[in-house]
Design an enzyme around this catalytic site. Sequence first.
Site, PDB file in Angstrom:
ATOM      1  N   TYR A  43     -77.532 -48.013   3.771  1.00 13.20           N
ATOM      2  CA  TYR A  43     -78.556 -48.028   4.817  1.00 13.20           C
ATOM      3  C   TYR A  43     -79.613 -46.941   4.706  1.00 13.20           C
ATOM      4  O   TYR A  43     -80.759 -47.150   5.066  1.00 13.20           O
ATOM      5  CB  TYR A  43     -77.899 -47.959   6.205  1.00 13.20           C
ATOM      6  CG  TYR A  43     -77.231 -49.276   6.561  1.00 13.20           C
ATOM      7  CD1 TYR A  43     -77.943 -50.278   7.202  1.00 13.20           C
ATOM      8  CD2 TYR A  43     -75.905 -49.541   6.194  1.00 13.20           C
ATOM      9  CE1 TYR A  43     -77.363 -51.505   7.492  1.00 13.20           C
ATOM     10  CE2 TYR A  43     -75.322 -50.768   6.476  1.00 13.20           C
ATOM     11  CZ  TYR A  43     -76.054 -51.743   7.129  1.00 13.20           C
ATOM     12  OH  TYR A  43     -75.481 -52.967   7.402  1.00 13.20           O
ATOM     13  N   ARG A  81     -71.683 -63.816   3.499  1.00 11.44           N
ATOM     14  CA  ARG A  81     -70.561 -62.883   3.658  1.00 11.44           C
ATOM     15  C   ARG A  81     -70.187 -62.847   5.133  1.00 11.44           C
ATOM     16  O   ARG A  81     -71.016 -62.488   5.980  1.00 11.44           O
ATOM     17  CB  ARG A  81     -70.971 -61.487   3.170  1.00 11.44           C
ATOM     18  CG  ARG A  81     -69.904 -60.472   3.435  1.00 11.44           C
ATOM     19  CD  ARG A  81     -70.187 -59.081   2.897  1.00 11.44           C
ATOM     20  NE  ARG A  81     -69.075 -58.266   3.320  1.00 11.44           N
ATOM     21  CZ  ARG A  81     -69.154 -57.125   3.992  1.00 11.44           C
ATOM     22  NH1 ARG A  81     -70.327 -56.579   4.259  1.00 11.44           N
ATOM     23  NH2 ARG A  81     -68.054 -56.505   4.374  1.00 11.44           N
ATOM     24  N   GLU A 102     -65.981 -51.083   4.543  1.00  9.08           N
ATOM     25  CA  GLU A 102     -66.261 -49.710   4.966  1.00  9.08           C
ATOM     26  C   GLU A 102     -65.021 -48.957   5.446  1.00  9.08           C
ATOM     27  O   GLU A 102     -64.922 -48.548   6.615  1.00  9.08           O
ATOM     28  CB  GLU A 102     -67.345 -49.698   6.057  1.00  9.08           C
ATOM     29  CG  GLU A 102     -68.658 -50.295   5.589  1.00  9.08           C
ATOM     30  CD  GLU A 102     -69.854 -49.922   6.440  1.00  9.08           C
ATOM     31  OE1 GLU A 102     -69.677 -49.309   7.507  1.00  9.08           O
ATOM     32  OE2 GLU A 102     -70.989 -50.233   6.035  1.00  9.08           O
ATOM     33  N   GLU A 148     -74.172 -55.053   2.022  1.00 10.29           N
ATOM     34  CA  GLU A 148     -74.930 -54.885   3.274  1.00 10.29           C
ATOM     35  C   GLU A 148     -76.142 -54.004   3.015  1.00 10.29           C
ATOM     36  O   GLU A 148     -76.052 -53.002   2.295  1.00 10.29           O
ATOM     37  CB  GLU A 148     -74.108 -54.161   4.358  1.00 10.29           C
ATOM     38  CG  GLU A 148     -73.147 -55.020   5.086  1.00 10.29           C
ATOM     39  CD  GLU A 148     -72.448 -54.288   6.231  1.00 10.29           C
ATOM     40  OE1 GLU A 148     -73.065 -53.414   6.867  1.00 10.29           O
ATOM     41  OE2 GLU A 148     -71.269 -54.611   6.474  1.00 10.29           O
ATOM     42  N   ASN A 180     -72.343 -51.090   0.776  1.00  9.03           N
ATOM     43  CA  ASN A 180     -73.082 -51.200   2.033  1.00  9.03           C
ATOM     44  C   ASN A 180     -73.955 -49.962   2.111  1.00  9.03           C
ATOM     45  O   ASN A 180     -73.439 -48.836   2.122  1.00  9.03           O
ATOM     46  CB  ASN A 180     -72.136 -51.214   3.244  1.00  9.03           C
ATOM     47  CG  ASN A 180     -71.284 -52.466   3.304  1.00  9.03           C
ATOM     48  OD1 ASN A 180     -71.328 -53.314   2.420  1.00  9.03           O
ATOM     49  ND2 ASN A 180     -70.505 -52.585   4.365  1.00  9.03           N
ATOM     50  N   HIS A 213     -62.543 -56.475   8.582  1.00  5.18           N
ATOM     51  CA  HIS A 213     -63.769 -55.823   9.065  1.00  5.18           C
ATOM     52  C   HIS A 213     -63.439 -55.214  10.439  1.00  5.18           C
ATOM     53  O   HIS A 213     -64.005 -55.597  11.456  1.00  5.18           O
ATOM     54  CB  HIS A 213     -64.913 -56.834   9.122  1.00  5.18           C
ATOM     55  CG  HIS A 213     -66.286 -56.209   9.120  1.00  5.18           C
ATOM     56  ND1 HIS A 213     -67.258 -56.514   8.183  1.00  5.18           N
ATOM     57  CD2 HIS A 213     -66.855 -55.288   9.941  1.00  5.18           C
ATOM     58  CE1 HIS A 213     -68.359 -55.828   8.439  1.00  5.18           C
ATOM     59  NE2 HIS A 213     -68.145 -55.078   9.497  1.00  5.18           N
TER      60      HIS A 213
HETATM   61  C1  NOJ Z   1     -71.862 -51.493   8.685  1.00  7.10           C
HETATM   62  C2  NOJ Z   1     -70.848 -52.416   9.246  1.00  7.10           C
HETATM   63  O1  NOJ Z   1     -70.084 -53.006   8.236  1.00  7.10           O
HETATM   64  C3  NOJ Z   1     -71.419 -53.454  10.183  1.00  7.10           C
HETATM   65  O2  NOJ Z   1     -70.366 -53.992  10.896  1.00  7.10           O
HETATM   66  C4  NOJ Z   1     -72.469 -52.810  11.067  1.00  7.10           C
HETATM   67  O3  NOJ Z   1     -72.927 -53.689  12.039  1.00  7.10           O
HETATM   68  C5  NOJ Z   1     -73.613 -52.333  10.201  1.00  7.10           C
HETATM   69  N1  NOJ Z   1     -73.113 -51.349   9.256  1.00  7.10           N
HETATM   70  C6  NOJ Z   1     -74.782 -51.691  10.942  1.00  7.10           C
HETATM   71  O4  NOJ Z   1     -74.356 -50.537  11.565  1.00  7.10           O
END
Ligand code: NOJ
Length: 455
Positions: free
Chosen positions: A290, A72, A162, A362, A288, A116
């Site tokens: 985290y 990606r 995002e 992500e 995405n 992006h």
């Molecule tokens: C989301 C973003 O899409 C990416 O560009 C970023 O580096 C990562 N999160 C980590 O923060």
Amino acid sequence: MNSPFYWGGATSAFQIEGAWKEGGRGPSIWDVFCDLPGRIQNGDRADVACDHFHRYEEDVALMKELGVNAYRFSIAWPRIVPDGTGAANPAGIDFYNRLIDCLLRNGIEPFPTLYHWDLPIGCQFAADGWMARETAEAFARYAKICFDAFGDRVRHWITFNESWCTSVLGYGLGVFPPARKDPDAPYRAAHNLLLAHGLAVRAFREGGYAGEIGLANNCDWREPLTDSPADRAAAERAVQFFYGWFTDPVVFGEYPEEMRSKLGARLPEFSAEERELVRGSADFLGLNHYTTLYASAEKPERGNDIGPNGNGGMIEDQDVFLSVDPQWKRTDMLWGVVPWGFRRMLNWISRRYSGLPIYVTENGCSWPEPDLASAENDTNRSEFLKEYIAAMQAAKEEDKVDVRGYFCWTLMDNFEWNSGFARHLGLIRTSPDDLTRHRKGSFYTYRDLIRQARG
Ligand code: NOJ
């Protein structure tokens, strides 16, 4: 033939390409933002970044060594249409043609993202960026140029990355370009981003290109702090303000009820024509993901130091308090390591938008690396990958969530937006004089996990 499960690495153009003034590329809002004093840690700029523009063949060789079958990346709008609205730039198209061909020669499926965050500065000046529908229309013209140029080989398209960050961080909190601080602007920007997605998907479908198209929305899990109805409602509302905001419209053609009732007239309404445009405009949903935060209706006594990267924007509008469990291990970005939250998030998406396949577009982490040994062995990142991938596998195998791919963020250390080069999320450690040292821990852990899964 059934598609394989896609195991990939993810990156974005601005974060890795460099070559900011080469090949006819125009300036983006991020180039300009980096010039503002105090905005980026250490005054870093992405003019060279990972030099991927020149070194993409080496990078693809590293992907091959890693064993991924998908990649990606993002296409830089200002490389394809340097001023945002005018003529296409053949040198920009040529670069992505070479990259895509190189990936395919190596058995790696391209998953390009069309946006992006690197908006051509021309669109910012001419139309106030995402505050105007003109930008959505310009995006659709640019998207069509990409479908025409690469659509004979690309089978998986992601329109937006995002949009929550673009809207909240760029237009509400002002920490991303265009640095606007306005409580209502995120909702207007989001509306135009959704229309842009809809217009691009319409162009894709009417053009009869092969393959699938979707979007990569971000969301961290929100767990009710207690089992009380008020906390459960707060957690649900928080997920709706995060993932539902950008996903309900493309599935159901409407913003979530939780948002409409809280925001009233501050939330734009979809006209009949707009609703028709956006409804049903995703063939798949990207996620995405985290971290996780607790959500409550009342301010909790402890754990409310969620940190500057806590993704807690628009908290007042949501009417939710967010907190962490002080026992959680936290990454360099202060994001808690909570694999079970990932499994719950996948289940939430699967329940609400049943029938739509999911790609984890992500997932990853950054850790402090005080010395070379900890940088190379990076046990923390290895453990993170094992635990998060196990959580995804449990969602897939046991809970029957239709997950079709996993993309680790990120392939190599790169320009981490406001943090510049100070945060390291890569499977490959890069620095200006040493661009290709594996993190032995996570690079080989990820390679082994892929091998095991593929049998
Ligand atoms: C989301 C973003 O899409 C990416 O560009 C970023 O580096 C990562 N999160 C980590 O923060």
